[in-house]
Design a protein around this motif. Structure first.
Motif, PDB file in Angstrom:
ATOM      1  N   GLN A 186       0.821  -1.215   0.000  1.00  0.00           N
ATOM      2  CA  GLN A 186       0.000   0.000   0.000  1.00  0.00           C
ATOM      3  C   GLN A 186       0.858   1.271   0.000  1.00  0.00           C
ATOM      4  O   GLN A 186       0.352   2.363   0.231  1.00  0.00           O
ATOM      5  CB  GLN A 186      -0.911   0.006   1.241  1.00  0.00           C
ATOM      6  CG  GLN A 186      -1.843  -1.182   1.329  1.00  0.00           C
ATOM      7  CD  GLN A 186      -2.868  -1.194   0.218  1.00  0.00           C
ATOM      8  OE1 GLN A 186      -3.312  -0.140  -0.253  1.00  0.00           O
ATOM      9  NE2 GLN A 186      -3.248  -2.399  -0.227  1.00  0.00           N
ATOM     10  N   ASP A 203      -3.639   3.424  13.339  1.00  0.00           N
ATOM     11  CA  ASP A 203      -4.864   4.172  13.050  1.00  0.00           C
ATOM     12  C   ASP A 203      -4.590   5.402  12.184  1.00  0.00           C
ATOM     13  O   ASP A 203      -5.471   5.848  11.437  1.00  0.00           O
ATOM     14  CB  ASP A 203      -5.533   4.608  14.357  1.00  0.00           C
ATOM     15  CG  ASP A 203      -6.077   3.414  15.139  1.00  0.00           C
ATOM     16  OD1 ASP A 203      -6.381   2.392  14.486  1.00  0.00           O
ATOM     17  OD2 ASP A 203      -6.167   3.505  16.373  1.00  0.00           O
ATOM     18  N   GLY A 204      -3.382   5.970  12.279  1.00  0.00           N
ATOM     19  CA  GLY A 204      -3.084   7.172  11.515  1.00  0.00           C
ATOM     20  C   GLY A 204      -2.433   6.930  10.177  1.00  0.00           C
ATOM     21  O   GLY A 204      -2.038   7.895   9.499  1.00  0.00           O
ATOM     22  N   THR A 206      -1.960   6.157   6.225  1.00  0.00           N
ATOM     23  CA  THR A 206      -2.667   6.324   4.951  1.00  0.00           C
ATOM     24  C   THR A 206      -1.816   5.696   3.857  1.00  0.00           C
ATOM     25  O   THR A 206      -0.585   5.610   3.962  1.00  0.00           O
ATOM     26  CB  THR A 206      -2.890   7.815   4.624  1.00  0.00           C
ATOM     27  OG1 THR A 206      -1.615   8.490   4.615  1.00  0.00           O
ATOM     28  CG2 THR A 206      -3.809   8.461   5.648  1.00  0.00           C
ATOM     29  N   THR A 207      -2.462   5.259   2.807  1.00  0.00           N
ATOM     30  CA  THR A 207      -1.749   4.595   1.722  1.00  0.00           C
ATOM     31  C   THR A 207      -0.913   5.610   0.941  1.00  0.00           C
ATOM     32  O   THR A 207      -1.034   6.830   1.132  1.00  0.00           O
ATOM     33  CB  THR A 207      -2.742   3.910   0.775  1.00  0.00           C
ATOM     34  OG1 THR A 207      -3.583   4.911   0.189  1.00  0.00           O
ATOM     35  CG2 THR A 207      -3.601   2.905   1.540  1.00  0.00           C
ATOM     36  N   ARG A 211      -5.169   7.406   0.589  1.00  0.00           N
ATOM     37  CA  ARG A 211      -6.405   6.800   1.093  1.00  0.00           C
ATOM     38  C   ARG A 211      -6.185   6.216   2.485  1.00  0.00           C
ATOM     39  O   ARG A 211      -5.078   5.821   2.828  1.00  0.00           O
ATOM     40  CB  ARG A 211      -6.876   5.686   0.146  1.00  0.00           C
ATOM     41  CG  ARG A 211      -7.295   6.153  -1.239  1.00  0.00           C
ATOM     42  CD  ARG A 211      -7.690   4.983  -2.132  1.00  0.00           C
ATOM     43  NE  ARG A 211      -6.553   4.112  -2.431  1.00  0.00           N
ATOM     44  CZ  ARG A 211      -6.335   2.921  -1.869  1.00  0.00           C
ATOM     45  NH1 ARG A 211      -7.186   2.438  -0.969  1.00  0.00           N
ATOM     46  NH2 ARG A 211      -5.289   2.202  -2.216  1.00  0.00           N
ATOM     47  N   PRO A 212      -7.212   6.109   3.300  1.00  0.00           N
ATOM     48  CA  PRO A 212      -7.082   5.370   4.565  1.00  0.00           C
ATOM     49  C   PRO A 212      -6.923   3.878   4.286  1.00  0.00           C
ATOM     50  O   PRO A 212      -7.259   3.395   3.191  1.00  0.00           O
ATOM     51  CB  PRO A 212      -8.399   5.680   5.292  1.00  0.00           C
ATOM     52  CG  PRO A 212      -9.366   6.024   4.209  1.00  0.00           C
ATOM     53  CD  PRO A 212      -8.554   6.706   3.123  1.00  0.00           C
ATOM     54  N   LEU A 213      -6.437   3.161   5.258  1.00  0.00           N
ATOM     55  CA  LEU A 213      -6.234   1.725   5.063  1.00  0.00           C
ATOM     56  C   LEU A 213      -7.564   1.028   4.787  1.00  0.00           C
ATOM     57  O   LEU A 213      -8.576   1.328   5.436  1.00  0.00           O
ATOM     58  CB  LEU A 213      -5.594   1.100   6.311  1.00  0.00           C
ATOM     59  CG  LEU A 213      -4.120   1.396   6.562  1.00  0.00           C
ATOM     60  CD1 LEU A 213      -3.670   0.741   7.873  1.00  0.00           C
ATOM     61  CD2 LEU A 213      -3.247   0.895   5.424  1.00  0.00           C
ATOM     62  N   ARG A 215     -10.599  -1.559   4.993  1.00  0.00           N
ATOM     63  CA  ARG A 215     -11.151  -2.110   6.229  1.00  0.00           C
ATOM     64  C   ARG A 215     -10.666  -3.531   6.509  1.00  0.00           C
ATOM     65  O   ARG A 215     -10.242  -3.850   7.618  1.00  0.00           O
ATOM     66  CB  ARG A 215     -12.684  -2.092   6.137  1.00  0.00           C
ATOM     67  CG  ARG A 215     -13.367  -2.547   7.422  1.00  0.00           C
ATOM     68  CD  ARG A 215     -14.869  -2.338   7.310  1.00  0.00           C
ATOM     69  NE  ARG A 215     -15.431  -3.128   6.211  1.00  0.00           N
ATOM     70  CZ  ARG A 215     -15.845  -4.388   6.336  1.00  0.00           C
ATOM     71  NH1 ARG A 215     -15.739  -5.013   7.495  1.00  0.00           N
ATOM     72  NH2 ARG A 215     -16.356  -5.014   5.305  1.00  0.00           N
ATOM     73  N   LYS A 218      -6.930  -3.589   7.426  1.00  0.00           N
ATOM     74  CA  LYS A 218      -6.676  -3.118   8.778  1.00  0.00           C
ATOM     75  C   LYS A 218      -7.058  -4.172   9.812  1.00  0.00           C
ATOM     76  O   LYS A 218      -6.363  -4.366  10.820  1.00  0.00           O
ATOM     77  CB  LYS A 218      -7.452  -1.825   9.032  1.00  0.00           C
ATOM     78  CG  LYS A 218      -7.114  -1.170  10.356  1.00  0.00           C
ATOM     79  CD  LYS A 218      -7.787   0.184  10.505  1.00  0.00           C
ATOM     80  CE  LYS A 218      -7.416   0.838  11.827  1.00  0.00           C
ATOM     81  NZ  LYS A 218      -8.061   2.163  11.983  1.00  0.00           N
TER      82      LYS A 218
END
Length: 388
Positions: A186, A203-204, A206-207, A211-213, A215, A218
């Motif tokens: 990622q 939790d913090g 990002t790819t 983008r956030p990880l 679901r 994670k």
């Protein structure tokens, strides 16, 4: 002319005292055990098969063979059993000795075999070879094989801590590498799964494309972190139990592991592996010490050919690996010792292969020096002890 067996090989002649001895070899496998026996005044080996792991049946079979042979010779018999060291450990050996049967465990690599390119190998042939090896060894033939000195159950149990810790560390590395590999896909390369704030930092994340990880990813990473945290707790528990085991005894005398840990470059873990994997044993001389670790040279000399094949690697691999690691640490933390000076004089400014070969020679010399330190209290020349 001596009698021959089914394979066409001649049976080895037996000594005068063998008329009162029943010789037995055990070929152990996961499914069956092959019992090969040679009765007194007999030239034929008998073979019997029993289920694997069935000690009562083995003892009953040996009792039956012994009774039959005693009726034949008209007197009492002594039973001698041989088996190879393998996956079954030493429980079969201990069971036999507890029932008054002389038992020996042989190093399978020390038994001579045919050098034909396509040699026949069956349990039956192996059982007969074991039996011939036992006969030759009991006659006192030199270097016919190498018998293993089985540790006591207490000695075998003490080294579980250092071995379990090594297993846990390998598992931790596997999970750390898996997490890093998943995140690398990622575009994330700066995450440390062993950091104390690993969950908060996860939790913090990002790819690489902002983008956030995902679901599911994670959730998988959180399960991997849970496994790592369990491993970290188990490693701490093992290390705490290890540290308790190296405390002074009731008379206030330090344990051999504590003596080793007094030397710079040696910590509790290395000291525990050194002692429980090798230095607890009794050795006749320095050559036996080096041979047990597989650190002895292997020459190849025939006619005009004279070359070295490297170390034998025939001994305890855990002891050999820790000695190579300790040799590098010794050069760094004991620079004024005689062994470090010997290493620098041999290597000089060389790098690469020469340095790697010489460090193995240093490991052999260092192991012998530590053996003398533990058994005779002789501190290695020029070595520095840690401050109290």
């Amino acid at each position: 002319m001596r009698p021959t067996d089914k394979t066409g090989n001649q049976d080895l002649p037996r000594g005068q005292g063998d008329h009162a001895t029943l010789y037995v070899s055990l070929e152990l496998s996961r499914s069956t055990w092959l019992v090969t026996s040679l009765s007194p005044n007999s030239a034929k080996m008998s073979k019997h098969t029993i289920p694997a792991g069935d000690a009562p049946k083995l003892l009953a079979l040996l009792a039956r063979l012994r009774g039959r042979a005693e009726r034949f010779v008209g007197g009492s018999l002594h039973v001698v059993v041989i088996q190879e060291a393998g996956l079954d450990g030493f429980w079969v050996h201990r069971s036999l000795e507890a029932n008054g049967i002389e038992s020996h465990v042989v190093d399978p690599a020390s038994i001579a075999v045919s050098r034909r390119r396509r040699r026949a190998k069956t349990d039956s042939i192996d059982g007969e070879t074991l039996l011939r090896t036992l006969l030759a060894w009991k006659r006192g033939e030199p270097r016919v094989c190498e018998m293993v000195a089985p540790p006591t159950p207490e000695q075998e149990d003490r080294r579980r801590l250092s071995r379990e810790r090594a297993t846990l560390l390998r598992e931790r590395v596997q999970h750390v590498n898996r997490i890093k590999g998943l995140l690398a896909g990622q575009g994330i390369t700066d995450y440390d799964p062993l950091h104390k704030a690993r969950r908060a930092r996860l939790d913090g994340l990002t790819t690489g494309d902002g983008r956030p990880l995902p679901r599911q990813l994670k959730a998988e990473l959180l399960r991997e972190l849970a496994r790592i945290e369990l491993l970290l707790q188990q490693i701490a528990d093992v290390e705490a139990e290890r540290d308790l085991s190296i405390e002074a005894d009731a008379d206030g005398r330090p344990s051999p592991i504590a003596l080793l840990a007094q030397l710079k470059a040696i910590g509790p873990q290395i000291g525990a592996v050194l002692y429980h994997e090798g230095l607890y044993r009794s050795f006749a001389n320095r050559r036996d010490v080096a041979a047990y670790a597989g650190l002895v040279p292997t020459p190849w000399r025939s006619g005009s050919i004279d070359r070295e094949q490297g170390i034998s690697k025939a001994g305890n691999p855990r002891l050999r690996h820790i000695m190579i690691e300790l040799a590098w640490l010794w050069v760094r933390h004991q620079p004024n010792s005689a062994l470090s000076a010997w290493f620098r004089a041999r290597v000089g400014n060389e790098r690469g292969r020469i340095r790697r070969i010489t460090i193995v020679a240093l490991a052999r010399k260092l192991l012998i020096a530590l053996w003398r330190y533990v058994t005779q209290g002789e501190v290695p020349e020029g070595a520095v002890l840690k401050k109290a």
